[in-house]
Enzyme design. Structure first.
Site, PDB file in Angstrom:
ATOM      1  CE1 TYR A   9      -3.842   2.264   0.639  1.00 31.11           C
ATOM      2  CE2 TYR A   9      -2.470   3.247   2.358  1.00 31.11           C
ATOM      3  CZ  TYR A   9      -3.523   3.261   1.523  1.00 31.11           C
ATOM      4  OH  TYR A   9      -4.360   4.455   1.663  1.00 31.11           O
TER       5      TYR A   9
ATOM      6  CG  ASP B 126       5.611   3.692   0.935  1.00 34.96           C
ATOM      7  OD1 ASP B 126       6.112   4.425   2.003  1.00 34.96           O
ATOM      8  OD2 ASP B 126       4.619   3.574   0.458  1.00 34.96           O
TER       9      ASP B 126
ATOM     10  CE  LYS C  99       1.550   4.588   8.175  1.00 36.79           C
ATOM     11  NZ  LYS C  99       0.448   4.318   8.610  1.00 36.79           N
TER      12      LYS C  99
END
Ligand code: PMP
Length: 425
Positions: free
Chosen positions: A142, A237, A265
């Protein structure tokens, strides 16, 4: 009726599914999601006065736990000076310098307000730089909800059984090639056929969005080599893995040299954040230096930057990674052993302080294997744990996170609740 139930009814009338992000709706596991009122250390408290040991940790950012005093203090100080200026502030530069110190591949950095913006912008930049269109991603990974990435995507998309979203024109999806994770042969085949069309390969260095799946030996290095050979950009990522596995990213641990890296994050300490960066020559393609446009009203927001900077400073001072890894390993082994004794098929996979108990007897190396898990059993485990004051992610296809606030006593509590939950499975 619980307050959470009443609130959820009200929310469903106004917010699609009652939520602002799909997995929060508990669709995969059923039931009413508790409305959360506050968090402290490893604990979260719901509006009905119940408390839980939290393994979601805001889906990864809260590596220091909830309301860490240093982060709160940094935020209070920043808040007093104003919330946003739409002009450059020193703290943006300082956070960027911190990122670069620990991720030397970031010769230049740009801040965004979410991981999704970081990945979308990275792809535009890669296309602008290479003049090519095709992006390669891996099934079950994702990379946020940009159109190009919602093809066989993990996380909430996998949870809801819509790995490829409606509303994305086939002409757009056709520019995304999807390969099985951990399958270097499939990647070699694709490059042999279409290598000169590929702008970028984007990959989670440890997959976290189909449950935790580590890379096989040589998989990421092989991808990097293919990219070099064919002139495509190698994009890591590290939105989850950045500052989760070590100070820096998985790239430090694995000796990788990505052209571009996406972050989010942890680097925002629990505030909305993302960042991307990499080779100077590529990053200079960004406006205002170059022709690839990218912008944001709240990009580099001083509150988010202050929370991120303080979080990274605490991580630098405490260097908690060995302890986090040991604690996680202990919990995972104990869970697996308890399940084995009860005859419940369970594989608990982890990397550093991210882990997933997979309801299957087989090791999981890709999305196809993850999707063979017994989702009904996961749902039972989830509700059994929740009822015993443990708050796991509401899907088989997510990572659980440990924070530095999780101590031995919380892990013991978790294991005890887990053992009792097994009785009901
Ligand atoms: N990349 C990865 C690896 C992620 O896990 C996520 C979010 N879970 C994103 C990108 C998107 O980040 P955000 O939700 O902040 O847009």
């Amino acid at each position: 009726m619980l307050k959470s139930e009443r609130l959820f009814q009200r929310a469903q009338a106004l917010l699609p599914g009652g939520v602002n992000s799909p997995v929060r709706a508990f669709r995969a596991v059923g039931g009413t999601p508790p409305f959360i009122e506050s968090g402290q250390g490893p604990w979260i408290y719901d509006v009905d006065g119940r408390r839980y040991v939290d393994y979601v940790c805001s889906w990864g950012p809260l590596i220091l736990g909830h309301a860490h005093p240093r982060v709160i203090e940094a935020l209070q100080e920043a808040l007093r000076r104003g919330t946003s200026f739409g002009a450059t502030t020193k703290v943006e530069l300082e956070l960027a310098e911190l990122l670069q110190r620990h991720l030397p591949s970031l010769e230049m950095v740009r801040m965004t307000s979410s991981g999704t913006e970081a990945t979308m912008s990275t792809l535009r930049l890669a296309r602008g730089y290479t003049g090519r269109k095709l992006v390669v991603k891996f099934e079950g990974c994702y990379h946020g909800h940009g159109d190009a990435f919602l093809v066989k995507a993990g996380s909430g998309a996998a949870t809801l059984g819509v790995p490829s979203s409606a509303g994305i024109p086939p002409e757009i999806s056709a520019l995304t090639a999807v390969l099985p994770y951990n399958d270097l042969t499939a990647a070699r085949d694709l490059f042999a056929k279409r290598g000169k069309e590929i702008a970028a390969v984007i990959v989670e260095p440890v997959a976290g969005n189909m449950g935790v799946i580590p890379p096989r030996e040589g998989f990421l290095q092989g991808l990097q080599e293919l990219c070099r050979q064919y002139g495509a950009l190698f994009v890591l990522d590290e939105v989850i893995t950045g500052f989760r596995l070590c100070l820096g990213g998985a790239q430090n641990l694995m000796g990788l040299q990505p052209d571009l890296t996406c972050l989010g994050k942890i680097i925002g300490g629990g505030l909305p954040v993302g960042a991307f960066g990499g080779r100077r020559e590529v990053m200079e393609g960004l406006a205002p230096l170059g022709a690839v446009y990218q912008a944001g009203t709240l990009s580099g927001n001083p509150l988010a930057m202050a929370a991120g900077r303080e979080t990274l400073r605490v991580l630098e001072e405490e260097h908690p990674y060995d302890r986090l890894e040991q604690q996680t390993t202990w919990l995972c082994q104990e869970m697996e052993e308890a399940a084995r004794r009860k005859g419940v098929p369970l594989r608990v996979q982890h990397a550093g302080s991210m882990f997933t108990p997979f309801c299957t007897a087989q090791p999981v190396w890709n999305y196809q294997e993850a999707s063979k898990c017994d989702l009904q059993r996961f749902s039972t485990l989830f509700h059994q744990l929740l009822a015993r004051g443990i708050y796991p992610p509401a899907s088989q296809f997510e990572s659980w996170f440990l924070s530095t606030a999780h101590g031995e006593e919380h892990l013991e509590l978790t294991l005890e609740a887990f053992k009792k939950s097994l009785e009901a499975m």
